[in-house]
Enzyme design. Structure first.
Site, PDB file in Angstrom:
ATOM      1  N   ASN A   7     -43.778  38.658 -36.694  1.00 34.89           N
ATOM      2  CA  ASN A   7     -43.685  39.375 -35.303  1.00 34.89           C
ATOM      3  C   ASN A   7     -44.500  40.576 -35.293  1.00 34.89           C
ATOM      4  O   ASN A   7     -44.034  41.505 -35.891  1.00 34.89           O
ATOM      5  CB  ASN A   7     -42.474  39.445 -34.676  1.00 34.89           C
ATOM      6  CG  ASN A   7     -42.142  40.240 -33.478  1.00 34.89           C
ATOM      7  OD1 ASN A   7     -42.741  40.726 -33.049  1.00 34.89           O
ATOM      8  ND2 ASN A   7     -41.243  39.591 -32.868  1.00 34.89           N
ATOM      9  N   GLU A  34     -44.737  37.449 -30.558  1.00 38.18           N
ATOM     10  CA  GLU A  34     -44.887  38.666 -29.699  1.00 38.18           C
ATOM     11  C   GLU A  34     -46.221  39.340 -29.592  1.00 38.18           C
ATOM     12  O   GLU A  34     -46.562  40.354 -29.867  1.00 38.18           O
ATOM     13  CB  GLU A  34     -43.718  39.840 -29.864  1.00 38.18           C
ATOM     14  CG  GLU A  34     -42.526  39.491 -29.336  1.00 38.18           C
ATOM     15  CD  GLU A  34     -41.616  40.819 -29.266  1.00 38.18           C
ATOM     16  OE1 GLU A  34     -41.664  41.466 -28.108  1.00 38.18           O
ATOM     17  OE2 GLU A  34     -41.097  41.277 -30.206  1.00 38.18           O
ATOM     18  N   ASP A 149     -39.685  34.426 -35.511  1.00 35.83           N
ATOM     19  CA  ASP A 149     -38.601  35.472 -35.228  1.00 35.83           C
ATOM     20  C   ASP A 149     -37.539  34.593 -34.426  1.00 35.83           C
ATOM     21  O   ASP A 149     -37.442  34.338 -33.277  1.00 35.83           O
ATOM     22  CB  ASP A 149     -39.062  36.621 -34.088  1.00 35.83           C
ATOM     23  CG  ASP A 149     -38.027  37.501 -33.844  1.00 35.83           C
ATOM     24  OD1 ASP A 149     -36.781  37.501 -34.223  1.00 35.83           O
ATOM     25  OD2 ASP A 149     -38.360  38.579 -33.088  1.00 35.83           O
ATOM     26  N   ASN A 151     -34.276  35.898 -33.945  1.00 31.03           N
ATOM     27  CA  ASN A 151     -33.567  36.971 -33.403  1.00 31.03           C
ATOM     28  C   ASN A 151     -31.907  36.396 -33.939  1.00 31.03           C
ATOM     29  O   ASN A 151     -30.885  36.541 -32.868  1.00 31.03           O
ATOM     30  CB  ASN A 151     -33.490  37.084 -32.020  1.00 31.03           C
ATOM     31  CG  ASN A 151     -34.622  38.141 -31.360  1.00 31.03           C
ATOM     32  OD1 ASN A 151     -34.582  39.203 -32.122  1.00 31.03           O
ATOM     33  ND2 ASN A 151     -35.512  37.916 -30.678  1.00 31.03           N
ATOM     34  N   ASP A 220     -36.239  36.997 -39.506  1.00 30.78           N
ATOM     35  CA  ASP A 220     -37.341  36.126 -39.271  1.00 30.78           C
ATOM     36  C   ASP A 220     -37.027  34.882 -40.316  1.00 30.78           C
ATOM     37  O   ASP A 220     -36.839  35.447 -41.568  1.00 30.78           O
ATOM     38  CB  ASP A 220     -38.697  37.071 -39.514  1.00 30.78           C
ATOM     39  CG  ASP A 220     -38.760  37.984 -38.496  1.00 30.78           C
ATOM     40  OD1 ASP A 220     -39.224  37.695 -37.264  1.00 30.78           O
ATOM     41  OD2 ASP A 220     -38.172  39.273 -38.581  1.00 30.78           O
ATOM     42  N   ASP A 249     -42.445  46.415 -35.851  1.00 32.20           N
ATOM     43  CA  ASP A 249     -41.200  46.612 -36.442  1.00 32.20           C
ATOM     44  C   ASP A 249     -40.445  45.442 -37.221  1.00 32.20           C
ATOM     45  O   ASP A 249     -39.507  45.537 -37.960  1.00 32.20           O
ATOM     46  CB  ASP A 249     -39.894  46.958 -35.215  1.00 32.20           C
ATOM     47  CG  ASP A 249     -40.406  46.079 -33.968  1.00 32.20           C
ATOM     48  OD1 ASP A 249     -41.135  45.418 -34.061  1.00 32.20           O
ATOM     49  OD2 ASP A 249     -39.828  46.338 -33.016  1.00 32.20           O
ATOM     50  N   HIS A 250     -41.296  44.516 -37.240  1.00 29.70           N
ATOM     51  CA  HIS A 250     -40.976  43.236 -38.238  1.00 29.70           C
ATOM     52  C   HIS A 250     -42.059  43.239 -39.484  1.00 29.70           C
ATOM     53  O   HIS A 250     -43.112  43.901 -39.048  1.00 29.70           O
ATOM     54  CB  HIS A 250     -41.316  41.866 -37.454  1.00 29.70           C
ATOM     55  CG  HIS A 250     -40.165  41.660 -36.490  1.00 29.70           C
ATOM     56  ND1 HIS A 250     -39.255  40.696 -36.443  1.00 29.70           N
ATOM     57  CD2 HIS A 250     -40.155  42.458 -35.382  1.00 29.70           C
ATOM     58  CE1 HIS A 250     -38.553  40.712 -35.419  1.00 29.70           C
ATOM     59  NE2 HIS A 250     -39.020  41.670 -34.507  1.00 29.70           N
TER      60      HIS A 250
END
Length: 259
Positions: A7, A34, A149, A151, A220, A249-250
């Site tokens: 991501n 993303e 991802d 989530n 992930d 951030d991933h």
DNA sequence: ATGGTGGTCGTACCA
């Protein structure tokens, strides 16, 4: 064959960090989430110049998924089946052929916060649609994977501070049960299968010094059909990427398949 | 202690 999910939190913002990681890690296939870009704004030539074939399922400003592959991408399909009114770009599929064929599914599962609420309802409905597609993949009895991802924090050991996520859509019991309903159809969660010890994360929030404090979560994931799990030889998380310049951030999560 | 940061688009929304 090294297959990664990443991501990137915006392709424009990652125009330097993503190629840098591709050069260093040399994955054969990358499932991106993303991208936050429309199809025609995605810098495909940047990756084509590095030897990748590119398939994009983009959307303006939000979401968006793509596949980079050193092998040709066949039978590309965009969008998760089951709701023709869903316009969010969160699912892409393609087939690559090594010594045998492998179906790839790249996904960006809805965040779902705040829960309860319409966004959480959308997350659970999306997961039910995903479960139906996952069942089809299993029925085919061929190597296939679903990576991205999710989530979803599957278990408490997948968070540095699980108590902080107790009421979050990523960790609510109903979210985790929906994830298990997919997993328990017969998939192998590749990282957990090869690394059962706690303390491995794939996301650290930009806020409150989460990376510096190693306050991470593992959201992930790579799910393998039995025929793909037979080919699994290694897994990894490239966490050092989080500490480099202008990171997402991933971080990338990868599997090695003897394809 | 209910904060804090980042991306994209455009002065708000999403994570």
């Amino acid at each position: 064959m090294k297959i990664a999910t990443f991501n990137i939190n915006g392709i424009k913002a990652r125009a330097e960090a993503l190629p840098r990681w591709l050069e260093a890690a040399a994955p054969d296939i990358v499932l991106l989430q993303e991208i936050k870009s429309m199809d025609d704004a995605f810098p495909a030539s940047l990756f084509e110049d590095m030897g990748y074939n590119v398939a994009v399922h983009g959307q303006k400003s939000f979401n968006g998924v793509a596949i980079l592959s050193k092998l040709p991408l066949e039978d590309v399909r965009r969008g998760l089946p089951g709701d023709p009114e869903d316009e969010q770009a969160r699912w892409i599929e393609a087939t690559v052929v090594g010594r045998r064929a492998l179906r790839l599914c790249g996904l960006y599962l809805p965040n779902g916060n705040p829960a309860p609420g319409p966004k959480y309802d959308y997350k659970l409905a999306w997961m039910e649609r995903m479960r139906a597609r996952a069942a089809e993949l299993l029925a085919a009895e061929e190597p296939a994977l679903m990576a991205g991802d999710y989530n979803i924090i599957p278990q408490a050991e997948d968070a540095a501070k699980p108590e902080a996520w107790r009421e979050d859509a990523l960790f609510l019991p109903e979210s985790r049960a929906a994830f298990r309903r997919i997993l328990n159809l017969g998939f192998t969660e590749a990282f957990r299968a090869r690394e059962p010890r706690p303390g491995h994360y794939s996301f650290w929030d930009y806020q409150a010094g989460a990376w510096a404090r190693n306050n991470g979560i593992r959201i992930d994931h790579v799910l393998l059909t039995p025929q793909a799990a037979d080919l699994l030889t290694d897994v990894g998380i490239d966490k050092e990427v989080r500490g480099e310049d202008k990171p997402s951030d991933h971080v990338p999560v990868w599997v090695e398949l003897d394809l």
